[in-house]
Design a protein around this motif. Structure first.
Motif, PDB file in Angstrom:
ATOM      1  N   LEU A 204       0.851  -1.353  -0.087  1.00 48.51           N
ATOM      2  CA  LEU A 204      -0.034   0.210  -0.030  1.00 48.51           C
ATOM      3  C   LEU A 204       0.753   1.474   0.091  1.00 48.51           C
ATOM      4  O   LEU A 204       0.683   2.216  -1.023  1.00 48.51           O
ATOM      5  N   GLY A 205       1.871   1.256   0.913  1.00 51.85           N
ATOM      6  CA  GLY A 205       2.685   2.590   1.121  1.00 51.85           C
ATOM      7  C   GLY A 205       3.537   2.839  -0.069  1.00 51.85           C
ATOM      8  O   GLY A 205       3.590   3.866  -0.724  1.00 51.85           O
ATOM      9  N   SER A 206       3.953   1.418  -0.722  1.00 52.94           N
ATOM     10  CA  SER A 206       4.922   1.857  -1.954  1.00 52.94           C
ATOM     11  C   SER A 206       3.973   2.411  -3.111  1.00 52.94           C
ATOM     12  O   SER A 206       4.329   3.107  -3.838  1.00 52.94           O
ATOM     13  N   THR A 207       2.786   1.876  -3.408  1.00 54.34           N
ATOM     14  CA  THR A 207       1.874   2.168  -4.358  1.00 54.34           C
ATOM     15  C   THR A 207       1.360   3.842  -4.238  1.00 54.34           C
ATOM     16  O   THR A 207       1.705   4.597  -5.172  1.00 54.34           O
ATOM     17  N   GLU A 212       2.249   9.431  -5.490  1.00 57.00           N
ATOM     18  CA  GLU A 212       2.295  10.796  -5.230  1.00 57.00           C
ATOM     19  C   GLU A 212       3.507  11.332  -5.682  1.00 57.00           C
ATOM     20  O   GLU A 212       3.345  12.576  -6.174  1.00 57.00           O
ATOM     21  N   THR A 213       4.436  10.858  -5.739  1.00 58.11           N
ATOM     22  CA  THR A 213       5.752  11.190  -6.524  1.00 58.11           C
ATOM     23  C   THR A 213       5.680  11.650  -7.949  1.00 58.11           C
ATOM     24  O   THR A 213       6.269  12.502  -8.700  1.00 58.11           O
ATOM     25  N   GLU A 215       7.154   9.740  -9.941  1.00 62.31           N
ATOM     26  CA  GLU A 215       8.534   9.399 -10.617  1.00 62.31           C
ATOM     27  C   GLU A 215       8.473   8.026 -11.163  1.00 62.31           C
ATOM     28  O   GLU A 215       7.653   7.157 -10.861  1.00 62.31           O
ATOM     29  N   HIS A 216       9.635   7.605 -12.123  1.00 62.76           N
ATOM     30  CA  HIS A 216       9.332   6.717 -12.595  1.00 62.76           C
ATOM     31  C   HIS A 216       9.951   5.365 -11.655  1.00 62.76           C
ATOM     32  O   HIS A 216      10.610   5.726 -10.893  1.00 62.76           O
ATOM     33  N   PRO A 217       9.464   4.209 -11.703  1.00 62.92           N
ATOM     34  CA  PRO A 217       9.589   3.061 -10.818  1.00 62.92           C
ATOM     35  C   PRO A 217      11.019   2.869 -10.557  1.00 62.92           C
ATOM     36  O   PRO A 217      11.462   2.703  -9.576  1.00 62.92           O
ATOM     37  N   ALA A 218      11.918   2.795 -11.787  1.00 60.34           N
ATOM     38  CA  ALA A 218      13.084   2.334 -11.631  1.00 60.34           C
ATOM     39  C   ALA A 218      13.986   3.796 -10.825  1.00 60.34           C
ATOM     40  O   ALA A 218      14.964   3.245  -9.802  1.00 60.34           O
ATOM     41  N   VAL A 219      13.608   4.946 -10.839  1.00 60.35           N
ATOM     42  CA  VAL A 219      14.119   5.896  -9.969  1.00 60.35           C
ATOM     43  C   VAL A 219      13.889   5.511  -8.355  1.00 60.35           C
ATOM     44  O   VAL A 219      14.741   5.538  -7.639  1.00 60.35           O
ATOM     45  N   LEU A 220      12.602   5.422  -8.219  1.00 61.39           N
ATOM     46  CA  LEU A 220      12.164   4.799  -6.582  1.00 61.39           C
ATOM     47  C   LEU A 220      12.942   3.559  -6.249  1.00 61.39           C
ATOM     48  O   LEU A 220      13.478   3.551  -5.026  1.00 61.39           O
ATOM     49  N   ARG A 221      13.061   2.714  -7.117  1.00 63.72           N
ATOM     50  CA  ARG A 221      13.816   1.645  -6.692  1.00 63.72           C
ATOM     51  C   ARG A 221      15.226   1.819  -6.395  1.00 63.72           C
ATOM     52  O   ARG A 221      15.701   1.090  -5.430  1.00 63.72           O
TER      53      ARG A 221
END
Length: 280
Positions: A204-207, A212-213, A215-221
């Motif tokens: 839930l929090g990751s989604t 909210e950000t 940003e691209h998932p790769a950046v967050l990862r």
């Protein structure tokens, strides 16, 4: 799922329970739905009775039951129970608009693909419709679908089959991931209750964070991954096990099955004949 979609409609005051008629082959299922809404829903003895005078018919049955429903709707027309301007909203996987027009004789057809989170008003639904459905009527359908969560209108019907593979069946992929992570937590020594809480809140929090950000998932990862760290070790195993490829192959397999169910060419996807389906 069909019964669960009634609650968002009623709770959002889009349609009073008293003005909803339902039919199910299971009398106990109808009674259960009716009791959930204080007995205010009208339960019907047949499909023709349920659709009598309705301006919107929501068809939510298993694909294998579609032909039976078509027959009942044609019977309703013969009995003059169907309004000439009635709209049929389908929430059935794999069945194209042409099938409903030919099978029922109804000109105004909206085809949609919701997903199971719609039951708690957190779903996403991709939909399209025939040109006979004018702007004001489209707004009404959109209002209905938005009561399930978020709706996305598309002009091209082919996107419905694509969405089936991503958002329609997608919750099952997520549930499998959740199940696997919980089981791993239990294997390590957490109680199932604690492991479940940890995984649910992480998903839930990751989604929410990704949404909210923006940003691209790769950046967050990459932000979570330190060189030679614990996350890097885990990601190495996922990549080594072809995690991305398995996910992509699963999505394409779902898409092809949806096309097959609708009678379209399913030889599509990477390394296949075409990425654009054509009717057989």
């Amino acid at each position: 799922m069909a019964g669960a979609l009634i609650s968002p409609l009623v709770n959002s005051s889009i349609q009073p329970a008293e003005k909803i008629s339902v039919y199910d082959v299971s009398a106990s299922a109808m009674d259960h739905i009716s009791k959930e809404h204080g007995g205010r829903l009208k339960t019907s003895a047949s499909i023709p009775e349920a659709v009598d005078g309705a301006d919107l018919i929501v068809m939510a049955v298993k694909p294998q039951s579609v032909l039976t429903v078509y027959e009942e709707l044609r019977k309703a027309r013969e009995l003059s129970l169907l309004r000439d301007d009635v709209t049929l909203l389908s929430v059935i996987a794999g069945k194209p608009i042409a099938s409903f027009v030919e099978g029922t004789g109804i000109a105004k057809i909206a085809r949609s693909m919701p997903n199971t989170p719609a039951q708690i008003g957190q779903g996403v639904t991709v939909w399209c419709c025939t040109p006979d459905i004018k702007s004001e009527e489209q707004k009404k359908i959109e209002e209905v679908l938005n009561s399930f969560g978020k709706s996305i209108y598309v002009e091209d019907e082919s996107y419905i089959d694509m969405s089936t593979a991503i958002s329609g069946s997608g919750p099952a992929y997520i549930f499998l991931l959740i199940e696997s992570m919980i089981d791993a937590g239990v294997d390590m020594g957490f109680s199932r209750e604690v492991a479940t809480t940890l995984v649910h809140q992480t998903i839930l929090g990751s989604t929410m964070y990704a949404m909210e950000t923006g940003e691209h998932p790769a950046v967050l990862r990459n932000r979570v991954t330190s060189p030679a760290g614990t996350t890097a070790s885990a990601l190495y195993e996922l990549e080594n096990g072809k995690f991305r490829t398995v996910i992509k192959d699963a999505v394409w397999a779902c898409y092809r099955r949806s096309l097959e169910m609708g009678g379209s060419n399913s030889n599509v996807g990477p390394g296949r004949f075409s990425t654009h389906p054509e009717k057989k």
